[in-house]
Design a protein around this motif. Structure first.
Motif, PDB file in Angstrom:
ATOM      1  N   GLN A  66       0.625  -1.608   0.262  1.00 13.71           N
ATOM      2  CA  GLN A  66       0.149  -0.148  -0.002  1.00 13.71           C
ATOM      3  C   GLN A  66       0.915   1.064  -0.080  1.00 13.71           C
ATOM      4  OE1 GLN A  66      -3.878  -0.399   1.861  1.00 13.71           O
ATOM      5  NE2 GLN A  66      -3.555   1.944   2.508  1.00 13.71           N
ATOM      6  N   LEU A 140      -7.493  -2.777  10.843  1.00  7.62           N
ATOM      7  CA  LEU A 140      -6.424  -2.366   9.958  1.00  7.62           C
ATOM      8  C   LEU A 140      -7.677  -1.882   9.008  1.00  7.62           C
ATOM      9  CD1 LEU A 140      -3.505  -3.348   9.954  1.00  7.62           C
ATOM     10  CD2 LEU A 140      -3.546  -2.011  11.052  1.00  7.62           C
ATOM     11  N   ASP A 142      -7.955   0.528   6.696  1.00  9.07           N
ATOM     12  CA  ASP A 142      -7.628   1.269   6.052  1.00  9.07           C
ATOM     13  C   ASP A 142      -6.496   0.735   4.810  1.00  9.07           C
ATOM     14  OD1 ASP A 142      -8.622   3.916   6.958  1.00  9.07           O
ATOM     15  OD2 ASP A 142      -6.671   4.106   7.683  1.00  9.07           O
ATOM     16  N   TYR A 143      -6.797  -0.695   5.037  1.00 10.59           N
ATOM     17  CA  TYR A 143      -5.881  -1.409   4.203  1.00 10.59           C
ATOM     18  C   TYR A 143      -6.601  -3.344   3.398  1.00 10.59           C
ATOM     19  CZ  TYR A 143      -1.515   0.375   6.577  1.00 10.59           C
ATOM     20  OH  TYR A 143      -0.615   1.301   6.589  1.00 10.59           O
ATOM     21  N   HIS A 144      -8.130  -2.537   3.538  1.00 10.84           N
ATOM     22  CA  HIS A 144      -8.684  -3.276   3.256  1.00 10.84           C
ATOM     23  C   HIS A 144      -8.871  -3.125   1.652  1.00 10.84           C
ATOM     24  CE1 HIS A 144     -12.117  -3.881   6.649  1.00 10.84           C
ATOM     25  NE2 HIS A 144     -10.288  -3.707   6.966  1.00 10.84           N
ATOM     26  N   GLN A 145      -8.886  -2.277   1.336  1.00 11.18           N
ATOM     27  CA  GLN A 145      -8.514  -3.303  -0.463  1.00 11.18           C
ATOM     28  C   GLN A 145      -7.582  -3.217  -0.745  1.00 11.18           C
ATOM     29  OE1 GLN A 145     -11.160  -1.727  -1.844  1.00 11.18           O
ATOM     30  NE2 GLN A 145     -10.347  -2.508  -3.980  1.00 11.18           N
TER      31      GLN A 145
END
Length: 280
Positions: A66, A140, A142-145
């Motif tokens: 990311q 986390l 924010d790191y799903h995508q």
């Protein structure tokens, strides 16, 4: 050539075989027998921790991917998980194909024990990885995508031949990586080997049933449009190919190289205790 001269050429062993090959055969047989004869609690817990350790590598991979967008750097970061497997003495499916195989051929275990080791390791790797990724997904968001994009890339392959080839390469790479680490007691060598292996497996998008499944689990928990049926179909193709890659490309040629010693140990014409002394 006289026997004494022949042995001088081969090395210090009392047996008519090169020292390096004797050491390889004995080491793999002893370590393989230890794994085959694990009690159920030890076997299960070792496999679960293998899933945790791989999850640590996936966490590093997602962070770097990311931040940089680079699969190569992400793969090098993933090497942390492979290093954790070694240092924590846990176990990953396809990692230990050669050791138990040599132990069975040498009469230090049974085929049923080997199948038990492989099956339990695979299932517990998945369970441990699922538990770890459930925590990661909650912690986390924010790191799903990034997790979803990685998982979709593993599931959506351009063709079946490409999928099979990538799975063969993954099984061979992880099996060879483990064998390389066992060939040296130097921690620096282990770090380099794990980093290169992560670079290759993740950088090239190889398909490894246990490793990729843990990423896919995280993506599914994060809301990816991947059904259980999609995963099961993918898994049913990848796992047998991983096994073929680890066994046919890496393990069986090495078995053939030391087969005379393995048969000798099985027939007791080469006592294992004496062979250990010579190898050490």
């Amino acid at each position: 050539m006289e026997e004494r001269e022949q042995r001088r050429n081969l090395g210090d062993s009392d047996f008519d075989i090169e020292d390096a090959l004797l050491d390889e055969a004995v080491t793999t047989v002893v370590k393989g027998a230890e794994r085959l004869n694990r009690k159920w609690p030890e076997l299960i817990i070792t496999g679960i921790f293998g899933g945790f350790d791989v999850g640590l590598g996936i966490l590093a991979m997602v962070l770097v991917k990311q931040a940089t967008g680079s699969d190569i750097l992400a793969g090098m970061a993933f090497g942390v998980g492979l290093l954790a497997l070694k240092l924590a003495h846990s176990e990953l499916f396809t990692e230990e194909f050669l050791l138990p195989l040599n132990a069975v051929i040498a009469g230090q275990g049974t085929w049923l024990q080997m199948l038990r080791l492989w099956a339990v390791t695979l299932v517990t790797n998945l369970l441990g990885g699922l538990a770890f990724m459930a925590i990661v997904v909650v912690a986390l968001p924010d790191y799903h995508q990034t997790m979803i994009d990685s998982a979709v890339g593993y599931i959506d392959q351009p063709s079946l031949p490409v999928m099979i080839a990538l799975a063969l390469l993954a099984g061979a790479t992880i099996t060879l990586s483990t064998r390389m680490q066992q060939g040296s007691s130097d921690d620096v060598v282990a770090v380099v080997t794990c980093t290169i292996s992560g670079l290759l497996v993740i950088g090239f998008g190889m398909l490894h049933g246990a490793l990729n499944a843990i990423i896919i689990f995280g993506a599914m928990l994060a809301g990816a449009d991947i059904s259980i049926g999609d995963f099961a179909q993918w898994f049913a193709i990848v796992i047998p190919c991983n096994m073929l890659g680890g066994l046919l490309i890496i393990s069986l040629p090495r078995v053939a190289r030391t087969l005379r010693v393995l048969r000798g140990i099985r027939a007791a014409s080469i006592p294992l205790e004496k062979a250990e002394e010579q190898a050490s």
